[in-house]
Design a protein around this motif. Structure first.
Motif, PDB file in Angstrom:
ATOM      1  N   HIS A  26       1.413   4.391  -3.014  1.00  0.00           N
ATOM      2  CA  HIS A  26       1.370   5.859  -2.970  1.00  0.00           C
ATOM      3  C   HIS A  26       2.701   6.482  -3.348  1.00  0.00           C
ATOM      4  O   HIS A  26       2.763   7.666  -3.656  1.00  0.00           O
ATOM      5  CB  HIS A  26       0.969   6.336  -1.569  1.00  0.00           C
ATOM      6  CG  HIS A  26      -0.495   6.141  -1.296  1.00  0.00           C
ATOM      7  ND1 HIS A  26      -1.403   7.170  -1.387  1.00  0.00           N
ATOM      8  CD2 HIS A  26      -1.206   5.029  -0.976  1.00  0.00           C
ATOM      9  CE1 HIS A  26      -2.621   6.693  -1.110  1.00  0.00           C
ATOM     10  NE2 HIS A  26      -2.528   5.402  -0.862  1.00  0.00           N
TER      11      HIS A  26
ATOM     12  N   HIS B  15      -5.731   9.133   5.858  1.00  0.00           N
ATOM     13  CA  HIS B  15      -5.146   8.510   4.662  1.00  0.00           C
ATOM     14  C   HIS B  15      -5.823   8.991   3.379  1.00  0.00           C
ATOM     15  O   HIS B  15      -5.183   9.092   2.331  1.00  0.00           O
ATOM     16  CB  HIS B  15      -5.234   6.980   4.767  1.00  0.00           C
ATOM     17  CG  HIS B  15      -4.656   6.285   3.580  1.00  0.00           C
ATOM     18  ND1 HIS B  15      -3.331   6.377   3.260  1.00  0.00           N
ATOM     19  CD2 HIS B  15      -5.234   5.523   2.613  1.00  0.00           C
ATOM     20  CE1 HIS B  15      -3.111   5.693   2.143  1.00  0.00           C
ATOM     21  NE2 HIS B  15      -4.249   5.167   1.730  1.00  0.00           N
TER      22      HIS B  15
ATOM     23  N   HIS C 181       0.840  -1.204   0.000  1.00  0.00           N
ATOM     24  CA  HIS C 181       0.000   0.000   0.000  1.00  0.00           C
ATOM     25  C   HIS C 181       0.877   1.257   0.000  1.00  0.00           C
ATOM     26  O   HIS C 181       0.580   2.235  -0.696  1.00  0.00           O
ATOM     27  CB  HIS C 181      -0.914  -0.034   1.230  1.00  0.00           C
ATOM     28  CG  HIS C 181      -1.974   1.023   1.210  1.00  0.00           C
ATOM     29  ND1 HIS C 181      -2.768   1.308   2.280  1.00  0.00           N
ATOM     30  CD2 HIS C 181      -2.350   1.904   0.248  1.00  0.00           C
ATOM     31  CE1 HIS C 181      -3.597   2.298   1.979  1.00  0.00           C
ATOM     32  NE2 HIS C 181      -3.354   2.668   0.743  1.00  0.00           N
TER      33      HIS C 181
ATOM     34  N   HIS D  57      -8.815   6.402  -4.196  1.00  0.00           N
ATOM     35  CA  HIS D  57      -8.759   7.711  -3.527  1.00  0.00           C
ATOM     36  C   HIS D  57      -9.472   8.808  -4.311  1.00  0.00           C
ATOM     37  O   HIS D  57      -9.422   9.966  -3.911  1.00  0.00           O
ATOM     38  CB  HIS D  57      -7.297   8.111  -3.311  1.00  0.00           C
ATOM     39  CG  HIS D  57      -6.637   7.295  -2.245  1.00  0.00           C
ATOM     40  ND1 HIS D  57      -6.692   7.621  -0.917  1.00  0.00           N
ATOM     41  CD2 HIS D  57      -5.943   6.123  -2.314  1.00  0.00           C
ATOM     42  CE1 HIS D  57      -6.052   6.712  -0.210  1.00  0.00           C
ATOM     43  NE2 HIS D  57      -5.591   5.783  -1.033  1.00  0.00           N
TER      44      HIS D  57
ATOM     45  N   HIS E  49      -3.685   1.984  -7.809  1.00  0.00           N
ATOM     46  CA  HIS E  49      -4.352   2.225  -6.518  1.00  0.00           C
ATOM     47  C   HIS E  49      -5.131   3.537  -6.473  1.00  0.00           C
ATOM     48  O   HIS E  49      -6.099   3.664  -5.716  1.00  0.00           O
ATOM     49  CB  HIS E  49      -3.295   2.204  -5.411  1.00  0.00           C
ATOM     50  CG  HIS E  49      -3.851   2.473  -4.042  1.00  0.00           C
ATOM     51  ND1 HIS E  49      -4.840   1.694  -3.467  1.00  0.00           N
ATOM     52  CD2 HIS E  49      -3.584   3.455  -3.136  1.00  0.00           C
ATOM     53  CE1 HIS E  49      -5.134   2.183  -2.269  1.00  0.00           C
ATOM     54  NE2 HIS E  49      -4.396   3.253  -2.049  1.00  0.00           N
TER      55      HIS E  49
HETATM   56 ZN   LIG Z   1      -4.238   4.333  -0.284  1.00  0.00          ZN
END
Ligand SMILES: [Zn+2]
Ligand SMILES: [Zn+2]
Length: 408
Positions: A99, A188, A95, A112, A108
């Motif tokens: 980012h 996050h 994870h 978001h 990913h």
């Molecule tokens: Zn994330």
């Protein structure tokens, strides 16, 4: 059967309760076009996994069978607990790379991309993750964690993270410092300066505290959710593809100007660029993506989504029995629903014509074919679908074209 299907009623009920609590508290936490985009992304992610599972889980089984270094007993409790902790530790790193490394971020980022934060955001899952994420977990296969144990702990880790996507649960004291919770996962998902690249944990937030990426939620600073380069779209397919397209273009430009190593560096660089510094976010100028979608379009899109869920559940149930071409055809039908609904919600030019075409083709096929992907629909169902199809077509014909509103 995919276990996610059994979780569907729980997802629906809890989202409904959350929306009611939010309304009661007067908090603006749900926006139907945004929610439908999240839910379509959840559907597409499950549909994609019918193709990529071979790549992911299949690879895990193959590595386990050939390269495992120990034989571990599946009935030992310590193995299950240990496997969950190890999985969560690996999840933290994967994870984090999701980012900090463009190649993984491209897969990913869609999680978001919502500017709202609610339980539906949890279902905003990637369709392209299997291509980049799975290799990292193969360490567990080499260590001898049996595939069934791996599959179950991966599912527990994923399902655990559902409940933390809410603004309706406040701070929880010491729990916020040990486990991933709504409070620390809100951080996050924030765009605020202090939120960037923080709180990567899956179940345990301890990893973040151990490796220096923990940030506690600030009481006096409102969190603005989403990504610094907004998606600004209700198109679930585009939500999955946009960063891949950007990276492809950036690496092609780097190749032309500086050669192959520069092109490769783009894929492995951080999303802010090599040596890039984080720009300060001016929250005063921020506004959420909003196409001022009329209520009638929202209702229509909601109904079409409900039909998509029925099809997707059927697809997931029968996908293993379908050959690849037929599976792809069914997946295309479901994807067309997500695309067309997204365009309608955005009020795009020709969205109504495309929707009418989709209704005629998909509805027509359902009524004309003796079997719908192996299922013989009873006459009552065919009658109901005919009524639904005609009503939908009448709505599409009657609803006028609209000028897309400026982002409010
Ligand atoms: Zn994330
Ligand atoms: Zn999340």
């Amino acid at each position: 059967m995919n276990p996610i299907v059994y979780a569907l009623p729980v997802f629906m009920l809890t989202m409904l309760i959350e929306a009611m609590v939010a309304r009661w508290r007067g908090v603006d936490t749900y926006d139907l076009p945004d929610t439908l985009t999240s839910l379509h992304l959840g559907v597409l992610s499950q549909v994609a996994s019918a193709f990529t599972k071979v790549l992911g889980f299949g690879l895990y089984v193959a590595v386990y069978e050939r390269f495992r270094t120990t034989d571990l007993p599946t009935d030992a409790a310590w193995l299950w607990v240990g496997a969950l902790v190890l999985y969560d530790f690996l999840y933290y790193w994967v994870h984090r790379w999701g980012h900090e490394v463009n190649l993984v971020w491209a897969a990913h980022q869609v999680h978001h991309s919502s500017e709202y934060y609610n339980l539906s955001t949890a279902l905003r899952q990637t369709s392209t993750g299997a291509f980049v994420v799975w290799p990292f977990f193969l360490l567990m296969a080499v260590l001898g964690v049996p595939p069934v144990v791996f599959g179950v702990v991966a599912l527990i880790d994923l399902l655990y993270q559902y409940w933390v996507h809410t603004e309706m649960v406040g701070k929880l004291g010491w729990v916020d410092r040990v486990f991933v919770t709504p409070s620390n996962h809100r951080v996050h998902h924030g765009q605020n300066d202090y939120c960037i690249d923080k709180n990567y944990g899956g179940i345990f937030i301890l990893w973040d505290r151990l490796f220096g990426t923990f940030a506690a939620e600030r009481d006096h600073e409102q969190i603005f959710y989403g990504v610094r380069k907004p998606l600004a779209s209700y198109n679930a397919v585009w939500g999955n593809c946009n960063v891949w397209r950007d990276l492809w273009r950036a690496s092609r430009a780097a190749w032309q100007q500086q050669g192959a190593s520069a092109a490769v560096a783009v894929w492995f660089g951080p999303p802010a660029g090599w040596g890039g510094t984080l720009e300060h976010l001016d929250t005063a100028t921020l506004h959420r993506f909003d196409r001022a979608t009329p209520a009638s379009v929202r209702r229509y899109a909601f109904i079409q989504y409900a039909i998509t869920v029925v099809c997707a559940t059927h697809f997931i149930a029968i996908a293993p029995q379908l050959n690849w071409a037929v599976r792809a055809a069914y997946a295309l039908i479901i994807t067309a629903g997500a695309l067309s609904t997204g365009w309608l919600l955005e009020g795009r030019a020709r969205a109504r014509a495309i929707e009418a075409g989709r209704l005629v083709v998909v509805g027509g096929l359902f009524l004309a074919l003796p079997l719908w992907f192996g299922w013989q629909a009873p006459p009552q169902v065919k009658l109901a679908v005919t009524a639904l199809l005609l009503t939908s077509l009448a709505w599409v014909a009657a609803s006028g074209d609209r000028q897309p509103a400026r982002d409010a």
